[in-house]
Design a protein around this motif. Structure first.
Motif, PDB file in Angstrom:
ATOM      1  N   LEU A  62       0.831  -1.204   0.000  1.00 16.35           N
ATOM      2  CA  LEU A  62       0.000   0.000   0.000  1.00 16.35           C
ATOM      3  C   LEU A  62       0.868   1.259   0.000  1.00 16.35           C
ATOM      4  O   LEU A  62       0.587   2.211  -0.739  1.00 16.35           O
ATOM      5  N   VAL A  63       1.918   1.265   0.792  1.00 16.72           N
ATOM      6  CA  VAL A  63       2.832   2.410   0.829  1.00 16.72           C
ATOM      7  C   VAL A  63       3.424   2.647  -0.557  1.00 16.72           C
ATOM      8  O   VAL A  63       3.471   3.780  -1.049  1.00 16.72           O
ATOM      9  N   CYS A  64       3.860   1.593  -1.210  1.00 16.63           N
ATOM     10  CA  CYS A  64       4.442   1.697  -2.541  1.00 16.63           C
ATOM     11  C   CYS A  64       3.399   2.169  -3.550  1.00 16.63           C
ATOM     12  O   CYS A  64       3.671   3.032  -4.389  1.00 16.63           O
ATOM     13  N   TYR A  65       2.208   1.629  -3.474  1.00 21.04           N
ATOM     14  CA  TYR A  65       1.118   1.996  -4.389  1.00 21.04           C
ATOM     15  C   TYR A  65       0.793   3.485  -4.270  1.00 21.04           C
ATOM     16  O   TYR A  65       0.723   4.196  -5.270  1.00 21.04           O
ATOM     17  N   VAL A  66       0.628   3.961  -3.056  1.00 19.07           N
ATOM     18  CA  VAL A  66       0.324   5.375  -2.834  1.00 19.07           C
ATOM     19  C   VAL A  66       1.512   6.234  -3.287  1.00 19.07           C
ATOM     20  O   VAL A  66       1.328   7.269  -3.925  1.00 19.07           O
ATOM     21  N   GLY A  67       2.724   5.780  -2.991  1.00 16.52           N
ATOM     22  CA  GLY A  67       3.917   6.512  -3.402  1.00 16.52           C
ATOM     23  C   GLY A  67       4.147   6.515  -4.904  1.00 16.52           C
ATOM     24  O   GLY A  67       4.922   7.316  -5.423  1.00 16.52           O
ATOM     25  N   SER A  68       3.463   5.634  -5.600  1.00 20.33           N
ATOM     26  CA  SER A  68       3.537   5.561  -7.071  1.00 20.33           C
ATOM     27  C   SER A  68       2.335   6.239  -7.709  1.00 20.33           C
ATOM     28  O   SER A  68       1.924   5.881  -8.813  1.00 20.33           O
ATOM     29  N   ASP A  69       1.751   7.190  -6.994  1.00 21.92           N
ATOM     30  CA  ASP A  69       0.575   7.913  -7.475  1.00 21.92           C
ATOM     31  C   ASP A  69      -0.579   6.981  -7.811  1.00 21.92           C
ATOM     32  O   ASP A  69      -1.328   7.215  -8.771  1.00 21.92           O
ATOM     33  N   CYS A  70      -0.706   5.915  -7.051  1.00 21.58           N
ATOM     34  CA  CYS A  70      -1.774   4.932  -7.212  1.00 21.58           C
ATOM     35  C   CYS A  70      -1.749   4.300  -8.600  1.00 21.58           C
ATOM     36  O   CYS A  70      -2.783   3.934  -9.154  1.00 21.58           O
ATOM     37  N   ASN A  71      -0.562   4.135  -9.133  1.00 18.36           N
ATOM     38  CA  ASN A  71      -0.357   3.492 -10.419  1.00 18.36           C
ATOM     39  C   ASN A  71       0.104   2.061 -10.144  1.00 18.36           C
ATOM     40  O   ASN A  71       1.253   1.830  -9.747  1.00 18.36           O
ATOM     41  N   ALA A  72      -0.803   1.106 -10.323  1.00 21.01           N
ATOM     42  CA  ALA A  72      -0.516  -0.291  -9.982  1.00 21.01           C
ATOM     43  C   ALA A  72       0.650  -0.845 -10.792  1.00 21.01           C
ATOM     44  O   ALA A  72       1.472  -1.595 -10.267  1.00 21.01           O
ATOM     45  N   LYS A  73       0.725  -0.475 -12.057  1.00 21.45           N
ATOM     46  CA  LYS A  73       1.801  -0.992 -12.908  1.00 21.45           C
ATOM     47  C   LYS A  73       3.165  -0.503 -12.409  1.00 21.45           C
ATOM     48  O   LYS A  73       4.114  -1.283 -12.308  1.00 21.45           O
ATOM     49  N   ARG A  74       3.257   0.778 -12.085  1.00 18.20           N
ATOM     50  CA  ARG A  74       4.522   1.333 -11.583  1.00 18.20           C
ATOM     51  C   ARG A  74       4.888   0.742 -10.221  1.00 18.20           C
ATOM     52  O   ARG A  74       6.034   0.388  -9.977  1.00 18.20           O
ATOM     53  N   ALA A  75       3.901   0.605  -9.339  1.00 21.47           N
ATOM     54  CA  ALA A  75       4.155   0.019  -8.027  1.00 21.47           C
ATOM     55  C   ALA A  75       4.595  -1.435  -8.168  1.00 21.47           C
ATOM     56  O   ALA A  75       5.518  -1.879  -7.479  1.00 21.47           O
ATOM     57  N   ALA A  76       3.963  -2.175  -9.068  1.00 17.81           N
ATOM     58  CA  ALA A  76       4.354  -3.570  -9.303  1.00 17.81           C
ATOM     59  C   ALA A  76       5.805  -3.641  -9.749  1.00 17.81           C
ATOM     60  O   ALA A  76       6.575  -4.483  -9.269  1.00 17.81           O
ATOM     61  N   SER A  77       6.183  -2.758 -10.640  1.00 20.39           N
ATOM     62  CA  SER A  77       7.560  -2.727 -11.125  1.00 20.39           C
ATOM     63  C   SER A  77       8.537  -2.439  -9.989  1.00 20.39           C
ATOM     64  O   SER A  77       9.578  -3.084  -9.872  1.00 20.39           O
ATOM     65  N   GLU A  78       8.201  -1.488  -9.139  1.00 23.29           N
ATOM     66  CA  GLU A  78       9.063  -1.138  -8.007  1.00 23.29           C
ATOM     67  C   GLU A  78       9.204  -2.292  -7.021  1.00 23.29           C
ATOM     68  O   GLU A  78      10.245  -2.434  -6.387  1.00 23.29           O
ATOM     69  N   LEU A  79       8.150  -3.095  -6.894  1.00 27.28           N
ATOM     70  CA  LEU A  79       8.175  -4.225  -5.961  1.00 27.28           C
ATOM     71  C   LEU A  79       8.599  -5.531  -6.637  1.00 27.28           C
ATOM     72  O   LEU A  79       8.589  -6.580  -5.999  1.00 27.28           O
ATOM     73  N   PHE A  80       8.961  -5.447  -7.929  1.00 24.67           N
ATOM     74  CA  PHE A  80       9.357  -6.625  -8.700  1.00 24.67           C
ATOM     75  C   PHE A  80       8.261  -7.683  -8.710  1.00 24.67           C
ATOM     76  O   PHE A  80       8.502  -8.868  -8.520  1.00 24.67           O
ATOM     77  N   LEU A  81       7.027  -7.205  -8.922  1.00 28.20           N
ATOM     78  CA  LEU A  81       5.852  -8.076  -8.994  1.00 28.20           C
ATOM     79  C   LEU A  81       5.258  -8.008 -10.390  1.00 28.20           C
ATOM     80  O   LEU A  81       5.372  -6.996 -11.074  1.00 28.20           O
ATOM     81  N   HIS A  82       4.580  -9.068 -10.767  1.00 30.63           N
ATOM     82  CA  HIS A  82       3.752  -9.023 -11.976  1.00 30.63           C
ATOM     83  C   HIS A  82       2.548  -8.154 -11.636  1.00 30.63           C
ATOM     84  O   HIS A  82       2.060  -8.141 -10.500  1.00 30.63           O
ATOM     85  N   VAL A  83       2.064  -7.404 -12.601  1.00 34.24           N
ATOM     86  CA  VAL A  83       0.957  -6.492 -12.360  1.00 34.24           C
ATOM     87  C   VAL A  83      -0.283  -7.236 -11.842  1.00 34.24           C
ATOM     88  O   VAL A  83      -1.038  -6.693 -11.020  1.00 34.24           O
ATOM     89  N   ASN A  84      -0.499  -8.483 -12.268  1.00 34.51           N
ATOM     90  CA  ASN A  84      -1.638  -9.256 -11.745  1.00 34.51           C
ATOM     91  C   ASN A  84      -1.472  -9.543 -10.258  1.00 34.51           C
ATOM     92  O   ASN A  84      -2.443  -9.504  -9.499  1.00 34.51           O
ATOM     93  N   SER A  85      -0.242  -9.809  -9.826  1.00 32.28           N
ATOM     94  CA  SER A  85       0.023 -10.023  -8.394  1.00 32.28           C
ATOM     95  C   SER A  85      -0.254  -8.744  -7.611  1.00 32.28           C
ATOM     96  O   SER A  85      -0.793  -8.790  -6.500  1.00 32.28           O
ATOM     97  N   MET A  86       0.107  -7.602  -8.201  1.00 30.39           N
ATOM     98  CA  MET A  86      -0.166  -6.320  -7.547  1.00 30.39           C
ATOM     99  C   MET A  86      -1.668  -6.121  -7.395  1.00 30.39           C
ATOM    100  O   MET A  86      -2.144  -5.752  -6.325  1.00 30.39           O
TER     101      MET A  86
END
Length: 124
Positions: A62-86
């Motif tokens: 959640l911290v990463c998601y909010v810090g990525s302007d609520c952009n799931a794709k960008r947050a997934a990339s930052e967390l090294f996750l597939h966007v579906n996992s995010m």
């Protein structure tokens, strides 16, 4: 004013090279709350079950998601996750909070609660 300078020093523990007292609106608001426990209770009302140790990964998400302007794709990339996992994690977060992360009022509340937690950590 000397008092503003003292408060800016106390509140301005940040990576920014210059901190202006007038720009520290959120920290000023938090200082007006009567007690540390009251801020902790407010953050807990918003973040609820995400504060439990077993949900630490979801809180970090959640911290990463909010810090990525609520952009799931960008947050997934930052967390090294597939966007579906995010999206799966975000769904779990919504179920735990009982609120939709697509609602900007909810995002505001979440951001405020995260700021409260950061403020409290700085004041330790």
């Amino acid at each position: 004013c000397a008092e503003h300078a003292r408060q800016a020093l106390e509140l301005g523990r940040t990576e920014a090279p210059v901190v202006h007292y007038e720009d520290m609106v959120v920290a000023q608001l938090f200082r007006r709350v009567r007690s540390r426990q009251e801020l902790e209770r407010m953050a807990a009302r918003i973040l609820g079950p995400l504060l439990r140790p077993e949900h630490r990964e979801l809180l970090d998400t959640l911290v990463c998601y909010v810090g990525s302007d609520c952009n799931a794709k960008r947050a997934a990339s930052e967390l090294f996750l597939h966007v579906n996992s995010m999206h799966n994690r975000l769904g779990r977060i919504e179920r735990l909070l009982g609120r939709s992360l697509k609602d900007w009022e909810v995002i505001f509340d979440v951001m405020l609660a995260l700021k409260m937690r950061d403020y409290l950590k700085q004041m330790e």
